[in-house]
Every structure is written in C-alpha cells, then in structure tokens.
Write a protein that holds these residues in place. Structure first.
Motif, mmCIF file in Angstrom:
data_model
loop_
_atom_site.group_PDB
_atom_site.id
_atom_site.type_symbol
_atom_site.label_atom_id
_atom_site.label_comp_id
_atom_site.label_asym_id
_atom_site.label_seq_id
_atom_site.Cartn_x
_atom_site.Cartn_y
_atom_site.Cartn_z
ATOM 1 N N ILE A 290 0.829 -1.206 0.000
ATOM 2 C CA ILE A 290 0.000 0.000 0.000
ATOM 3 C C ILE A 290 0.868 1.263 0.000
ATOM 4 C CG2 ILE A 290 -1.821 1.236 1.248
ATOM 5 C CD1 ILE A 290 -2.930 -1.463 2.095
ATOM 6 N N SER A 291 2.083 1.175 0.560
ATOM 7 C CA SER A 291 3.008 2.296 0.443
ATOM 8 C C SER A 291 3.390 2.515 -1.016
ATOM 9 C CB SER A 291 4.273 2.032 1.272
ATOM 10 O OG SER A 291 3.980 1.953 2.648
ATOM 11 N N MET A 292 3.649 1.437 -1.730
ATOM 12 C CA MET A 292 3.980 1.560 -3.155
ATOM 13 C C MET A 292 2.766 2.022 -3.952
ATOM 14 S SD MET A 292 6.764 -1.253 -4.260
ATOM 15 C CE MET A 292 7.104 -0.173 -5.638
ATOM 16 N N GLU A 293 1.595 1.586 -3.552
ATOM 17 C CA GLU A 293 0.388 2.050 -4.234
ATOM 18 C C GLU A 293 0.271 3.572 -4.110
ATOM 19 O OE1 GLU A 293 -4.312 0.871 -4.458
ATOM 20 O OE2 GLU A 293 -3.442 1.192 -2.479
ATOM 21 N N TRP A 294 0.530 4.081 -2.904
ATOM 22 C CA TRP A 294 0.472 5.535 -2.710
ATOM 23 C C TRP A 294 1.492 6.244 -3.602
ATOM 24 C CZ3 TRP A 294 4.446 8.616 -0.664
ATOM 25 C CH2 TRP A 294 4.119 9.971 -0.538
ATOM 26 N N ALA A 295 2.707 5.705 -3.676
ATOM 27 C CA ALA A 295 3.737 6.331 -4.492
ATOM 28 C C ALA A 295 3.350 6.356 -5.969
ATOM 29 C CB ALA A 295 5.066 5.601 -4.310
ATOM 30 N N LEU A 296 2.729 5.286 -6.441
ATOM 31 C CA LEU A 296 2.316 5.221 -7.851
ATOM 32 C C LEU A 296 1.098 6.089 -8.133
ATOM 33 C CD1 LEU A 296 2.737 1.354 -8.433
ATOM 34 C CD2 LEU A 296 4.275 3.176 -9.192
ATOM 35 N N LEU A 297 0.216 6.228 -7.143
ATOM 36 C CA LEU A 297 -1.014 7.007 -7.334
ATOM 37 C C LEU A 297 -0.857 8.486 -6.988
ATOM 38 C CD1 LEU A 297 -3.857 4.703 -5.933
ATOM 39 C CD2 LEU A 297 -3.502 5.373 -8.306
#
Length: 871
Positions: A290-297
């Motif tokens: 979810i940390s990576m999801e935030w970075a991508l979004l």
C-alpha cells in the motif's frame, strides 16, 4: 516540513483525537479471505475459505462473485456434461427446484414460474436471432424505469485499479509487478546466487532501505519514499491516511489488496505462522504494497471512489421469458406494465447463480443416492467370514480404496482405515540429515522428534559417500550461478547430460531404474534404528523420542481409532503411503494431502516398532487390549503411483506371521496389476487396454515429460466413517475416504469426535481444494503444468511475474481443455452410528455443526439397522 512528516503528524493527530482500531487487529481480520500457502516441497491441501465458514457457502459464493468476479459454482459446461453422464438425476433437480420455489415469494402464476424454471435449468442459451429481433425491442418499451430490487452497489478495491499508467492498463497491474519482484527477492529459498540485502531485518525494513535506489521507479517516486516510516505498522497507517481510506472501510480495503495477489499474500501468511521472528510478515507485506500504491497514485490523488453497479439487461430477461417461459410477444404485450415487471423480477431472481446452485445440489444428491444404494444393498450380502490371516492399516486416502478392495479378494486379509500419520505427532529426521520434517497434519504441531541412527562406523562411511554426491550437486549449482564458471559448465557436463536426456526421453523406465540403482548402490544406506525412547527430560516443546507413558498412550489411541482392540491377526501391517514421479513440481501433492507432502512411511515404521515393544504390550494388556504373543507388527509403504507395497520394517516373525507374510507376497503382484489396470484406465492418455499395466505405471512415474503420473485424489466425494463390513463389497471407484469406526466401542462419542475434528477436517480441506481448483482454476488453481515456472524454490507462476499460484494444476482436475475429470461436489460425510450419536456430536462440536448448517459439508448417517438418512 516534508510530505511524509506531514502525513505522520496527521496520523498521530487522528490517534489522539479519537479511538482508532489497532491496525494489527485489522490485518488479522482481513487475512480471513486468504489461506496460508506453504512451499511446494511441503505441499498440503488447504481449505481456501477456512476462516469464512461462519457464513454460508452461498453467501461466500455471492461475495466472491461481486467483489472479484470469481464463480464458485460449477460452470454450465460442467453441469451439462454431468447431466449427459447421468450424474444429475432430473428427479432430484425437480426436488431442488420445488424447495426453492416454496421458499421464494413471487407474484406470477406458479405454473408459469415452474415452466420458466424447468426450461431454464436445461441451460439452453437464448438464440441470438431472438435477442436481435425487432419484436423484442418493441416489448421492452415502457419498462425503462424498472429496476431489480437486488441490483445494489459493490465497492471495488483497491483504488489503483481505476487509474491508467503510461504503459497502458491500470496502476494495479504495475503495482502487482513491483510487489511480485520484492516478494521473490525476500522469500527466495536459496535459489538465487545473491540474496536480498538486509533480509534478516525483515521484509519491510529491507524494502524500505532498498526502494529509494530502485531504478524501476521514477526519481519523484523514489524521493517520496525516502523518508518513509521505519516501522511497518506506522507506514501502513500513513499510506492508508494518504489515500484517504475511511476508518470504517480499512478492513475491506486490506482484504482487496490481499485478494489481488492471494498466492504471495498466502505465502507471507504461512511464513508468519511458522516462526516468532516473522509473525508480523503479513502486516509488513501490506505496508510495502500500500506504500507503493500511494507512491504510484500520488500524481492522481485524490482518486474518485468508484463502485460496480449491477446493470440489468431488460431485453435479455424478456427474451428469456419468450424462449423459456412459453410466452409469445403477443401475450407479453397484452400484459399490463405491472404484470410485466413482476415477470421480469422473477426472471431476474431465478438467475444463473440460482440455476447453478440448484444443479449442484441435485448433483450432490444424486451421488448421495447412488452411494446409499451401494451401501444399503451391501447390508444384505452375507459373506462367510474367516479369521484374518493378516490385517492391514491403510491411510484413509481415496487411492487406498481400490487397492484395499483388490487385496481383500486375494486372501483372508482384513483392511482398516485410519489417518495416515497414525496418531503420532512427530517430526522426522532421517539418517545423517540436518533437517527435520513435520510428519503430521499441518493444523497440528509436532511434539516428538524421531531420528534414524546407525552403527558409528557404518554411519561414517555412509556420510562420506553421501557427501561425495552432495558435493557434485553443490558444485554444479554453484557453477551455474557464477559468471565465469558458467561458461565452462556446458563443456564439462554436456556429454553426461546429453546421455541422460536421451535415456530419459526414449527409455524413461529403464533409465529411471538405472539411475536409482546407481545411486542406491553407491550410497548403500545402512540398516537403521529409531530413537523411540526419550533420552532425558527437556524443556523443549519437541522432545527426542517418547516417554514410556507416551508410547503406550499413542499406540492405544491409534488402535482404538482404527477399531483394532481385539481379534488380532498373526501379522498386522501398518501401511503408510507415498508417491513417485519425476520432474514434477507438484510431486509432494501426490503424497499425504494433509501432512505437508510427507509420506506416511516413517510414521508406519514408528508405530509398528512401538507395537512390538514387550513393555508396551504389557501396559496395553493392563488396559484391556491383549495382543497375542504370536502377533507381529510390520510396516510397509503403499506407492500410489505404481500401486505397489514396499516393505519398510519386518522384524523376526512368528510361525503364523511368516505364513501370513508368504501369503501376502504371493498375492501382491496380482493386486498391483489389478489396481494399476483400474487406475491407469482412467487417464485420458490411455486409449486402449494395456497388456502390462505395471510397466506403464512405472513409465508414468519415471517419464520426465509426463504431466499426469497419476490422478491423485481427483473425484473424491465422500468420507465414510464406519466398520469395513459397511463398504467391503462395494466398488466405491476410488472416491471415498474410509475410516474405520465401531460405535459400540465408543459409548461417550469421543472417538467419533476425534475422527471428525482430525481426519474429517483433513478430508474436507482436500475436497475443497480440488473443488476450488476445478470451478475457479484462474483464481484458485495453478494453470497448465507445461507452462509453469518454478520460482524462488517455493512455488509456481505462469510466466516470469504472476501471482504465486495457490491450487492444483490443470492436469490434476481436468481430463482435457473442455472436460473436467474431478466432479466438484462438496464432501459427503457418512457416519455409521445411531442417530443420537450424531445429534450429540452436533451439539458438542459447534465447528462441525456450523460446517453442516452453512453448507460446507453434507451429512448422512447409516443407523444400526442399515437405514440411510440424509441430514
């Protein structure tokens, strides 16, 4: 102040301002939607919905359909194929339909409803010309305002599914790619030449240190994660806050992410259950994802929340009535708008899901009826019984049933069924091995360690020979992983590997036998003893050997579980079971389905040795179990791939036991031949009757190109708990788990409760794994063996970067691309006992009662008079 600091401050303010649910508790609750996934080497059958049994089977099926578009009922083609084979009786289908109609409320004539439903259950699609007809377009005018009451909205998670990235597709696919990469790096089981840096600090900390240097991310994305929290739980909270996920929806959001890659998430869950060091691994996984999801979004935030709305095609419902309901366009147009809406509501309610549900129930009832006829009619067959010359205790595994049946026909032999770990909670350590392997069902923990020992001089010589073999293997692997040596490797190994390849390809059986013979001749494993006796008191959870009390306790428990407490034959053979196949990533799945890929051979040897101890027999006699002096216990292994019985432990035999042994030796070749002819004829690659089924079975086991060495437990459908006489003359087609049980020896019902809680649970897990891999192979299966990639030494993927696949391969459940071999039926548990025994069991065992009430298993009983009753 950096963005990360701002987010941390906001999270802390939220915690101080209101009571926030513990993120660890939310992760634990969310984990209910996935099952733990162990490595292939320790393959164990898993119930995909184990922690969702408080809901009904139908509710879970609806939830998966609405949230992940996963169908849990058999497909239309499977149902039609079952009908054509006579596996779905129209009488039971009509009964299921009438029950549904009686429980439903509708405002159309009953006769019209029945007519529509019966035609719809034929699964005949509405013709395209009807859907495109001008009359249909006229018939739907004025109905635009009609909406189905149950249309509803269903949130789709995660948010990354709704944003496009530059390479095309949604951000979620890019996120999956990144997460798979990091999971492979962390979970690698000594397959890669270079291990993940800082791996010992845990998944999240290792990722957090390395992500800021990941060239696959943009400079802005790396910068945004540079000062990310050091702790996984805080990082997860910060990421959820940044994505503006409401507190009330966090668990659902986490579930969505776990279901995005249920295989890798399941492996993280399994690892978290194996050691205290990794107990928070699933939380770390979600923090990374979810940390990576935030970075991508981040460039797209805030992401508008979207929902999936069920859209009802009115024209298809009207066409269904014209096609299935016996109506004409003229009759339809004469109806009032209100009448038309009632007809539409009924057609919408009796949808494809309901039709498949009714067909599944009828399919299951048809099987139950056919099984009941076999069992009830068998009660009137009275064969002359002679004292058994030998008794065999087999695992309950469905593959044991045909072998037992043929064995009983060849002599005065009696067979018994019991859980294949034989009630011994042990982990095994083979001779000169530095590793132990749990040899019991995966839901239990070992309490004792049993080691193989040998003479010191013989052991040293064996170690030297074994080290030579392992050194060659280690050198070969090391050279493959090094840059310069790998250039020399083909020149050094090429001639030998070429010969081996040609032999394996054109003479698989002979090549396999030669290689096994060479290895065995070189290693010459010495005779071994087992560490059965506890050496000293220890505070460890797992003790070496058994105490005197434990030896007696386990032997007594197992003998009672299999109903063998009197009338002992001169020779009692404890039969573990295993399998044999070459170049097969799923080889462990063909061993014991409950014990993490462990063969039951070691347990069989331990139990037989314990039963032969004089002090154990003396203690048993004091407790009312008298084993005659001439009775000897031996151990063997039933190899299910080639249907052979291999002796593992044969002590000095008494005169009558030797007579029994000789009789068995004479009968076994014929038994193996018959069992192999039976099992091999079921394989889709065998088109004609074979002259030598034994030879073909060995070829299947040794051929490294063979994708289906045996069927495993495919078509399993029932778990029968009762005396052997209940099923002895029945051809159960290798579809039933058989566990011995005599209710007369169980006045308090404790034995029955133990069978249901242990072997019964194992059988259900196996059954539902085969079920899930058949009805939803894209989500719960593992695809085609021919295109699988074994990764990280753990499991398989399709291609280079897919989810870690959780279930059985296509070849374990399908006869062809179009035809299923496994019949996806929920397990039918049949108990031979008075009704009050089963009622007492349901009252005392709430878990089992819930399984029955919520449709996860089916239940039937056979009373002392031989009457069958469905519950």
């Amino acid at each position: 102040m950096s963005m990360t600091s701002t987010l941390l401050k906001q999270v802390n303010e939220q915690k101080n301002a209101s009571k926030v649910t513990d993120i660890k508790a939310l992760v634990n609750e969310a984990s209910r939607v996935i099952a733990p996934l162990g490595p292939l080497s320790a393959f164990a059958a898993r119930h995909p919905w184990e922690r969702m049994e408080e809901q009904t089977f139908d509710e879970v099926a609806d939830w998966l359909r609405n949230t992940r578009n996963v169908e849990l009922y058999p497909s239309t083609s499977m149902i039609l194929s079952a009908k054509s084979r006579g596996e779905i009786d129209e009488v039971f289908l009509e009964m299921s339909l009438q029950r549904w109609l009686n429980s439903s409320s509708f405002n159309i004539p009953r006769k019209a409803a029945e007519c529509f439903c019966r035609y719809s259950l034929e699964m005949d699609e509405v013709p395209d010309n009807l859907l495109a007809s001008p009359e249909l377009e006229k018939s739907v005018k004025g109905l635009g305002s009609w909406k189905a009451d149950a249309s509803g909205h269903f949130p789709i998670q995660p948010l990354s599914m709704y944003k496009e990235h530059k390479a095309g597709g949604n951000v979620a696919s890019l996120l999956d790619h990144h997460v798979i990469k990091w999971c492979k790096l962390y979970l690698d089981d000594s397959q890669a030449g270079w291990s993940m840096p800082k791996r010992d600090e845990g998944f999240y900390r290792s990722w957090q240190r390395l992500i800021q240097h990941d060239p696959a991310l943009s400079r802005d994305q790396r910068r945004s994660l540079r000062n990310w929290p050091q702790k996984a739980d805080m990082a997860l909270e910060v990421a959820l806050s940044a994505l503006k996920i409401p507190q009330s929806e966090i668990q659902t959001y986490l579930e969505g992410h776990l279901l995005s890659l249920p295989g890798w998430a399941g492996m993280m869950l399994w690892r978290s259950q194996q050691s205290q060091h990794e107990r928070s691994l699933l939380l770390e996984y979600l923090a990374v994802r979810i940390s990576m999801e935030w970075a991508l979004l981040k460039p797209y935030l805030p992401v508008q929340k979207k929902y999936l709305e069920k859209k009802v095609q009115i024209d298809s419902l009207v066409a269904a009535w014209i096609h299935c309901g016996g109506l004409t366009f003229k009759k339809w147009l004469k109806m009032s708008i209100d009448q038309q809406k009632e007809y539409l509501t009924f057609a919408y309610t009796f949808n494809e899901r309901v039709r498949k549900q009714l067909c599944l129930e009828a399919w299951e009832q048809t099987y139950a009826d056919q099984l009941s006829h076999k069992i009830v009619s068998n009660q009137h067959v009275h064969n002359e019984t002679k004292p058994a010359l030998a008794q065999f205790a087999f695992c309950i595994d469905v593959r044991s049933e045909p072998f037992r049946r043929y064995l009983e026909k060849e002599g005065p032999f009696e067979t018994l069924g019991v859980a294949g770990f034989f009630g011994l909670p042990i982990e095994t350590c083979e001779l000169d091995s530095h590793h132990t392997h749990p040899s019991l069902p995966v839901m239990h923990k070992p309490q004792h360690r049993i080691e193989e020992n040998s003479d010191e001089n013989e052991l040293k010589q064996y170690q030297q020979r074994k080290q030579a073999v392992e050194s060659l293997s280690y050198t070969f692997k090391t050279m493959k992983q090094q840059a310069l040596p790998s250039l020399l490797l083909p020149e050094v190994s090429g001639p030998w590997l070429t010969i081996q390849m040609l032999a394996r390809s054109f003479l698989p059986r002979k090549a396999g036998q030669l290689l096994h013979s060479l290895r065995d001749s070189w290693l010459r494993k010495p005779d071994t003893n087992l560490s059965l006796h506890s050496a000293e008191e220890t505070e460890s959870e797992v003790s070496l050997g058994f105490s005197d009390e434990d030896q007696v306790k386990y032997v007594r428990q197992t003998l009672k579980m299999m109903g063998l407490i009197k009338n002992f034959a001169p020779l009692v053979v404890i039969c573990g079971h295993g399998s044999k196949s070459t170049n097969n990533p799923y080889a462990a799945s063909l061993d014991c389905g409950a014990c993490g890929g462990a063969s039951g051979a070691f347990n069989a040897r331990v139990l037989a040795a314990l039963c032969n101890l004089p002090k154990v027999r003396k203690a048993l006699s004091d407790k009312g179990i008298d084993i005659p002096e001439e009775t000897v216990f031996a151990a063997a292994e039933h190899n299910t791939t080639v249907n052979e019985l291999k002796w593992l432990y044969v002590p000095e035999l008494s005169k009558s036991a030797q007579e029994a042994f000789d009789c068995i030796e004479e009968a076994l070749p014929k038994v193996s031949q018959q069992a192999n002819a039976d099992s091999i004829s079921q394989l889709p690659t065998i088109k004609t009757r074979l002259k030598d089924p034994m030879a073909e079975a060995h070829r299947l086991a040794e051929d490294w190109s063979e994708i289906r060495p045996e069927w495993g437990l495919a078509r399993n459908a029932a778990f029968i708990i009762g005396e052997r006489q209940l099923t002895q003359n029945c051809n159960l087609e290798g579809r039933a788990f058989l566990h011995n049980y005599n209710w007369k020896q169980d006045p308090d019902g404790q034995i029955l409760a133990s069978i249901i809680a242990g072997p019964g649970t194992v059988a259900q897990w196996i059954n539902l794994q085969y079920y899930a891999s058949t009805v939803a192979p894209h989500f719960y299966g593992s695809g085609n063996k021919a295109t699988q990639t074994v990764t990280a030494g753990l499991g398989v993927m399709q291609g280079a970067a897919s989810d870690l696949l959780t279930g059985l391969p296509w070849q374990s459940v399908m006869a062809s691309d179009e035809e299923a071999y496994h019949a996806p039926l929920r397990l039918l548990i049949v108990i031979q006992a008075p009704r009050e025994y089963v009622e007492r069991l349901l009252d005392s065992d709430k878990v089992f009662s819930q399984k029955v009430q919520n449709g996860w298993v089916k239940l039937a009983t056979v009373d002392p008079k031989g009457h069958w009753e469905n519950w």
